[in-house]
Design an enzyme around this catalytic site. Structure first.
Site, PDB file in Angstrom:
ATOM      1  N   LYS A   1      14.853  -4.288  33.971  1.00  0.00           N
ATOM      2  CA  LYS A   1      13.830  -3.285  34.258  1.00  0.00           C
ATOM      3  C   LYS A   1      12.457  -3.747  33.803  1.00  0.00           C
ATOM      4  O   LYS A   1      11.449  -3.151  34.153  1.00  0.00           O
ATOM      5  CB  LYS A   1      14.195  -1.930  33.640  1.00  0.00           C
ATOM      6  CG  LYS A   1      14.398  -1.929  32.150  1.00  0.00           C
ATOM      7  CD  LYS A   1      15.012  -0.610  31.681  1.00  0.00           C
ATOM      8  CE  LYS A   1      15.654  -0.788  30.315  1.00  0.00           C
ATOM      9  NZ  LYS A   1      16.600   0.243  29.976  1.00  0.00           N
TER      10      LYS A   1
ATOM     11  N   LYS B   1      10.947 -12.506  22.590  1.00  0.00           N
ATOM     12  CA  LYS B   1      10.118 -11.301  22.466  1.00  0.00           C
ATOM     13  C   LYS B   1       8.826 -11.592  21.719  1.00  0.00           C
ATOM     14  O   LYS B   1       7.794 -11.007  22.027  1.00  0.00           O
ATOM     15  CB  LYS B   1      10.886 -10.177  21.757  1.00  0.00           C
ATOM     16  CG  LYS B   1      11.881  -9.474  22.659  1.00  0.00           C
ATOM     17  CD  LYS B   1      12.261  -8.115  22.103  1.00  0.00           C
ATOM     18  CE  LYS B   1      13.310  -7.438  22.970  1.00  0.00           C
ATOM     19  NZ  LYS B   1      13.824  -6.200  22.368  1.00  0.00           N
TER      20      LYS B   1
ATOM     21  N   LYS C   1      18.922 -12.419  35.798  1.00  0.00           N
ATOM     22  CA  LYS C   1      19.575 -11.129  35.564  1.00  0.00           C
ATOM     23  C   LYS C   1      18.673  -9.978  36.026  1.00  0.00           C
ATOM     24  O   LYS C   1      17.456 -10.064  35.887  1.00  0.00           O
ATOM     25  CB  LYS C   1      19.834 -10.995  34.058  1.00  0.00           C
ATOM     26  CG  LYS C   1      20.862  -9.959  33.681  1.00  0.00           C
ATOM     27  CD  LYS C   1      20.996  -9.882  32.173  1.00  0.00           C
ATOM     28  CE  LYS C   1      20.822  -8.456  31.716  1.00  0.00           C
ATOM     29  NZ  LYS C   1      20.939  -8.257  30.284  1.00  0.00           N
TER      30      LYS C   1
END
Ligand code: TRP
Length: 333
Positions: free
Chosen positions: A201, A116, A198
């Site tokens: 969204k 992140k 995976k």
């Protein structure tokens, strides 16, 4: 005194964007099923959400939407405690104490922080770094026995366990050491466009995921465009990740196993198969979407559920927090 023999479960989901089909299969669907057997607490993790910049009005709206969607998916506020993280102050209070019992080095090793902070290089804030400490507080403040988490949260749960053990050793037995809960039907749902990845969204290609609120035509279109292979045979195999992924989805939504799916589509092409997959998803999501709209329009009901959930959660959490404050030597008056 009421003594619950049931094991306690806590889980959380961030209210950023609507849930994907992957969230439904990997998490939310199981949350509903677990209510019979366990004492469950389900949380909308809005405090975790602000580790990444959010538009305030959107966050507020999405918090209600996430709660409404959880209710529509079968979380029953009579059986479980459904609440919003920021409504229970003990999470933040405990997080500070736990932060003082967590090492810089431990947090530096968290792979999600590394990912992140690379993705949001302009906003590597301290909250992003201490995110797993808040998550540990979420879990330990309820003395949860089990925590259903996806693979991406395993490392955070492991850290929560380490913090619990360390605190118990330093200050005497206080926290239940939580175990991960791995669902029995743990199909991992992959991207429809790159089935090695995976389903997420945050993927830039909207055709790679199905959202729980996608309308039927969008679901059909996304299934139709899903990446498969040139063999043209519906069978599960490591060398056929796209088809295998669609079979996993079909299996969850119809209850059929792989063998019966293979025979159902013998001699048929991928076109028929993809259409059937789409219809199976629509048949489950459509009623959930209607229920979701109904709940969202009944704001009084929704807010009452969340108020009640916050109250019940806070009652448990405040007790743990008071105990912890005493143990670490905070003056009691
Ligand atoms: N960090 C989790 C996620 O992004 C959400 C979460 C917050 C959570 N607190 C939690 C999950 C406690 C399980 C337990 O998916």
């Amino acid at each position: 005194m009421e003594v619950s023999a049931k094991k306690r479960i806590l889980s959380g989901i961030q209210p950023t964007g609507t849930f994907t089909l992957g969230n439904y299969i990997g998490a939310v669907r199981n949350w509903g099923l677990l209510q019979q057997e366990y004492e469950c607490l389900y949380m909308v993790a809005n405090m975790h959400a602000i580790t990444v910049r959010q538009t305030p009005a959107d966050l507020r709206r999405q918090t209600r939407e996430a709660a409404a969607l959880l209710l529509a998916c079968g979380i029953d506020p009579q059986k479980s405690i459904l609440f919003v993280q920021s409504h229970v102050p003990a999470h933040a209070e405990l997080a500070w104490v736990l932060a003082c019992n967590t090492q810089f080095g431990e947090l530096s090793r968290m792979t999600q922080f590394k990912d992140k902070s690379a993705r949001h290089a302009d906003n590597v804030n301290a909250g992003l770094f201490t995110y797993p400490v808040l998550m540990a507080a979420d879990i330990l403040v309820y003395n949860a026995d089990l925590v259903p988490v996806g693979a991406d949260q395993k490392q955070h749960l492991e850290l929560a366990r380490n913090i619990a053990v360390r605190f118990n050793n330093a200050y005497s037995d206080t926290f239940t050491v939580p175990d991960p809960y791995i669902p029995k039907t743990g199909a991992r749902i992959m991207s429809l466009q790159e089935p090695e990845k995976k389903m997420s969204k945050s993927d830039t290609n909207a055709n790679s995921f199905i959202l729980m609120l996608d309308d039927p035509d969008t679901i059909r279109r996304k299934c139709k465009r899903a990446v498969t292979d040139s063999e043209g045979v519906v069978r599960a195999d490591e060398s056929k990740p796209g088809v295998t992924n669609l079979m996993s989805i079909y299996s969850v939504f119809t209850g059929k196993d792989f063998a019966s799916i293979e025979s159902e589509f013998t001699g048929k092409g991928y076109g028929d198969f993809k259409l059937a997959v789409a219809e199976s998803v629509i048949s489950v999501f459509h009623p959930i979407q209607q229920e979701y709209q109904r709940i969202l329009e009944d704001k009084t009901y929704l807010d009452d559920v969340l108020k009640d959930g916050a109250q019940r959660a806070a009652h448990i959490a405040a007790k743990t927090c008071a105990k912890v404050y005493k143990k670490v030597g905070f003056l009691q008056l």
